[in-house]
Design an enzyme around this catalytic site. Structure first.
Site, short mmCIF file in Angstrom:
data_model
loop_
_atom_site.label_atom_id
_atom_site.label_comp_id
_atom_site.label_asym_id
_atom_site.label_seq_id
_atom_site.Cartn_x
_atom_site.Cartn_y
_atom_site.Cartn_z
N GLU A 65 0.83 -1.21 0.00
CA GLU A 65 0.00 0.00 0.00
C GLU A 65 0.86 1.26 0.00
OE1 GLU A 65 -3.11 -0.21 -0.75
OE2 GLU A 65 -2.94 -2.38 -0.63
N HIS A 68 1.83 2.25 -3.51
CA HIS A 68 0.79 3.07 -4.15
C HIS A 68 0.89 4.51 -3.66
CE1 HIS A 68 -1.42 -0.17 -6.08
NE2 HIS A 68 -1.53 -0.83 -4.93
#
Length: 146
Positions: A65, A68
């Site tokens: 994550e 990202h």
């Protein structure tokens, strides 16, 4: 464990970049380990994956994550198919896919032909009034859901 502080620690240790937003637990996530929200920059994580797979696997999900997150704010390709994303994920040893959870096992409907005894496993229900056995055209009976 304070999730935001943990994500900040992982970001500094593994990426060398600061995490400036908020990280939250989201119990509604079922098949994904986490989500990044570009609109406000926060991250959601699945608490069930942490409980089932432990801290080592969860850290790899956090890295995914954060890939990202950091790529988005650097203006680079932050989607799964982008080369920038794949390279950064490999560099920090993040997970490409979330591991399957125990309660996510495949459920099947089991049917059996009354005439020949052939058993069928189907993901979707079969209308036994309308459909019959593919081998002998006999009547199908519903056994159970596995």
């Amino acid at each position: 464990m304070n999730l935001t502080d943990y994500v900040k620690t992982v970001s500094i240790e593994d990426f060398g970049w600061k995490f400036k937003h908020q990280a939250l637990w989201n119990k509604r996530l079922r098949t994904t380990g986490g989500r990044f929200f570009p609109k406000d920059g926060h991250l959601d994580f699945n608490p069930k994956l942490y409980e089932e797979h432990g801290l080592e696997t969860f850290r790899k999900i956090v890295r995914h994550e954060l890939c990202h997150y950091h790529l988005y704010f650097q203006g680079k390709g932050c989607k799964h198919g982008d080369r920038d994303f794949k390279d950064l994920l490999a560099r920090v040893d993040g997970l490409r896919y979330a591991p399957k959870m125990r309660n996510q096992a495949e459920n099947y409907f089991l049917y059996q032909c009354q005439s020949c005894g052939h058993t069928y496993r189907r993901k979707r229900r079969v209308n036994t009034q309308k459909f019959g056995c593919g081998l002998c055209q006999g009547k199908l009976i519903f056994l159970n859901q596995s």
